[in-house]
Design a protein around this motif. Structure first.
Motif, short mmCIF file in Angstrom:
data_model
loop_
_atom_site.label_atom_id
_atom_site.label_comp_id
_atom_site.label_asym_id
_atom_site.label_seq_id
_atom_site.Cartn_x
_atom_site.Cartn_y
_atom_site.Cartn_z
N ASP A 94 -19.73 -4.22 -20.54
CA ASP A 94 -18.56 -4.45 -19.67
C ASP A 94 -18.89 -5.32 -18.46
O ASP A 94 -18.47 -5.04 -17.33
CB ASP A 94 -17.97 -3.10 -19.20
CG ASP A 94 -17.47 -2.26 -20.36
OD1 ASP A 94 -16.87 -2.84 -21.29
OD2 ASP A 94 -17.70 -1.04 -20.35
N GLN A 95 -19.64 -6.39 -18.70
CA GLN A 95 -20.00 -7.32 -17.63
C GLN A 95 -19.59 -8.76 -18.00
O GLN A 95 -20.29 -9.71 -17.65
CB GLN A 95 -21.51 -7.26 -17.38
CG GLN A 95 -22.02 -5.93 -16.86
CD GLN A 95 -21.62 -5.70 -15.42
OE1 GLN A 95 -21.55 -6.62 -14.63
NE2 GLN A 95 -21.34 -4.45 -15.08
N VAL A 96 -18.46 -8.89 -18.68
CA VAL A 96 -17.99 -10.21 -19.10
C VAL A 96 -17.66 -11.08 -17.89
O VAL A 96 -17.88 -12.30 -17.90
CB VAL A 96 -16.76 -10.09 -20.03
CG1 VAL A 96 -16.22 -11.46 -20.41
CG2 VAL A 96 -17.14 -9.30 -21.29
N LEU A 97 -17.17 -10.45 -16.83
CA LEU A 97 -16.85 -11.20 -15.61
C LEU A 97 -18.12 -11.80 -15.01
O LEU A 97 -18.10 -12.94 -14.49
CB LEU A 97 -16.17 -10.27 -14.59
CG LEU A 97 -15.41 -10.95 -13.44
CD1 LEU A 97 -14.30 -11.84 -13.97
CD2 LEU A 97 -14.84 -9.89 -12.50
N ALA A 98 -19.22 -11.07 -15.07
CA ALA A 98 -20.50 -11.60 -14.58
C ALA A 98 -20.94 -12.80 -15.41
O ALA A 98 -21.46 -13.78 -14.88
CB ALA A 98 -21.57 -10.50 -14.61
N ALA A 99 -20.74 -12.71 -16.73
CA ALA A 99 -21.08 -13.84 -17.60
C ALA A 99 -20.23 -15.06 -17.26
O ALA A 99 -20.73 -16.19 -17.20
CB ALA A 99 -20.87 -13.46 -19.07
N SER A 100 -18.95 -14.82 -17.01
CA SER A 100 -18.05 -15.91 -16.62
C SER A 100 -18.53 -16.58 -15.34
O SER A 100 -18.60 -17.82 -15.26
CB SER A 100 -16.63 -15.36 -16.44
OG SER A 100 -15.78 -16.33 -15.87
N LEU A 101 -18.89 -15.79 -14.34
CA LEU A 101 -19.40 -16.33 -13.08
C LEU A 101 -20.68 -17.13 -13.32
O LEU A 101 -20.85 -18.22 -12.75
CB LEU A 101 -19.66 -15.20 -12.09
CG LEU A 101 -20.24 -15.59 -10.72
CD1 LEU A 101 -19.28 -16.52 -9.98
CD2 LEU A 101 -20.55 -14.36 -9.89
N GLY A 102 -21.54 -16.60 -14.17
CA GLY A 102 -22.80 -17.30 -14.46
C GLY A 102 -22.58 -18.68 -15.04
O GLY A 102 -23.24 -19.64 -14.65
N TYR A 103 -21.64 -18.79 -15.96
CA TYR A 103 -21.40 -20.09 -16.59
C TYR A 103 -20.55 -21.01 -15.72
O TYR A 103 -20.56 -22.22 -15.92
CB TYR A 103 -20.79 -19.89 -17.98
CG TYR A 103 -21.78 -19.29 -18.93
CD1 TYR A 103 -23.03 -19.89 -19.12
CD2 TYR A 103 -21.52 -18.11 -19.62
CE1 TYR A 103 -23.97 -19.33 -19.96
CE2 TYR A 103 -22.45 -17.55 -20.46
CZ TYR A 103 -23.68 -18.16 -20.63
OH TYR A 103 -24.62 -17.61 -21.47
#
Length: 301
Positions: A94-103
């Motif tokens: 449940d850390q998809v938002l973190a992945a989005s920020l990373g990219y």
């Protein structure tokens, strides 16, 4: 726009990467190390098969002779393993938002690495882009008392991997195959070590879960193959602008489908980074326009 055109292939590859979180919802709380092991082992036959279908490929003899590129592939392998593990952890926890920020911040890391290692001069738009991204990350640190570690690891690892790729003289598919082969000993070791320590989800798994783990290989490779084809058929400007499709889709999935927390602090942080990306995109478009204008002027009689 035909599907086989460069821009269409670039867009399609980033759309596939963007919807990847939907697949990983089938693997909640999966072990990133076990996913890495299964992905590597299932990727090898796929890569070797696809490589046979490509005519313009680096021969294995040249691969073995180019020790410098082999070493850079090993370095790229280490970075790729870190990138894969953090990405799959984000997708399954449940850390998809973190992945989005990373990219979203990945292109800005690429700008910094280009300046540090390739001695590239930053344009005004790039300087402003980096400044706003730094402000966005700093705001989260100030408000939360901690850095967005997952996002920073993903953004920097992928940028560093892109930098390493510049020093590898193999074609993209051969380079990816060599990098994956470097990981085979680790993958085999994990395949035995994890069950021995009671940390394997596949020990008593049913057929469905085993299939999901095996599918991580094509889920990873398919968008990469489309991306490799796109690079040969379009400009880097188009690719550079298309890459924001992936984190945008992931951002929308995280907020509206997965219901991840998005408070005021994250809103301000993302907004600052988006402003920085607008400066980055404007610089890309300006460079593309000047290059096109120059080409048109040179073509005149």
């Amino acid at each position: 726009m035909a599907f086989s055109s460069g821009p269409a292939l670039a867009i399609f590859s980033f759309v596939l990467w963007g919807i990847t979180p939907l697949f990983y919802r089938l693997l909640p709380d999966a072990s990133p190390l076990e996913l890495l092991s299964q992905r590597v082992l299932w990727s090898i036959p796929l890569l070797l098969l696809v490589r046979l279908c490509i005519k313009q490929r680096t021969s294995w003899q040249k691969v073995w002779q180019d020790k410098r590129s082999l070493l850079f592939c090993l370095l790229g392998t280490c970075i790729m393993a870190i990138s894969w593990c953090t990405f799959t952890y984000a997708m399954t926890h449940d850390q998809v938002l973190a992945a989005s920020l990373g990219y979203f911040i990945n292109p800005l890391f690429s700008i910094l690495l280009g300046m540090i290692f390739l001695h590239e001069r930053l344009t005004l738009s790039q300087k402003l882009a980096v400044l706003f991204a730094f402000a966005g990350v700093s705001y989260q640190l100030w408000q939360y008392g901690q850095l967005p570690v997952l996002a920073l690891i993903m953004g920097s690892a992928f940028a560093l991997y892109g930098l390493i790729r510049k020093f590898i003289r193999f074609d993209i598919l051969t380079a990816l195959t060599v990098e994956t082969l470097w990981l085979v000993p680790l993958a085999i070791g994990l395949m035995f070590w994890l069950p021995a320590h009671g940390e394997s989800a596949l020990t008593n798994a049913d057929l469905t879960l085993r299939i999901y783990y095996a599918l991580t290989a094509p889920v990873t490779l398919l968008p990469l193959l489309f991306f490799a084809a796109a690079i040969k058929r379009t400009t880097l400007t188009v690719v550079g602008l298309s890459q924001y499709i992936e984190p945008t889709i992931q951002f929308l999935l995280a907020i509206f489908l997965f219901n991840e927390a998005f408070d005021r602090v994250k809103g301000v942080s993302f907004t600052l980074i988006w402003i920085g990306l607008l400066f980055c995109m404007s610089g890309l478009l300006r460079h593309w326009w000047m290059q096109r204008r120059k080409t048109v002027l040179m073509a005149r009689p």
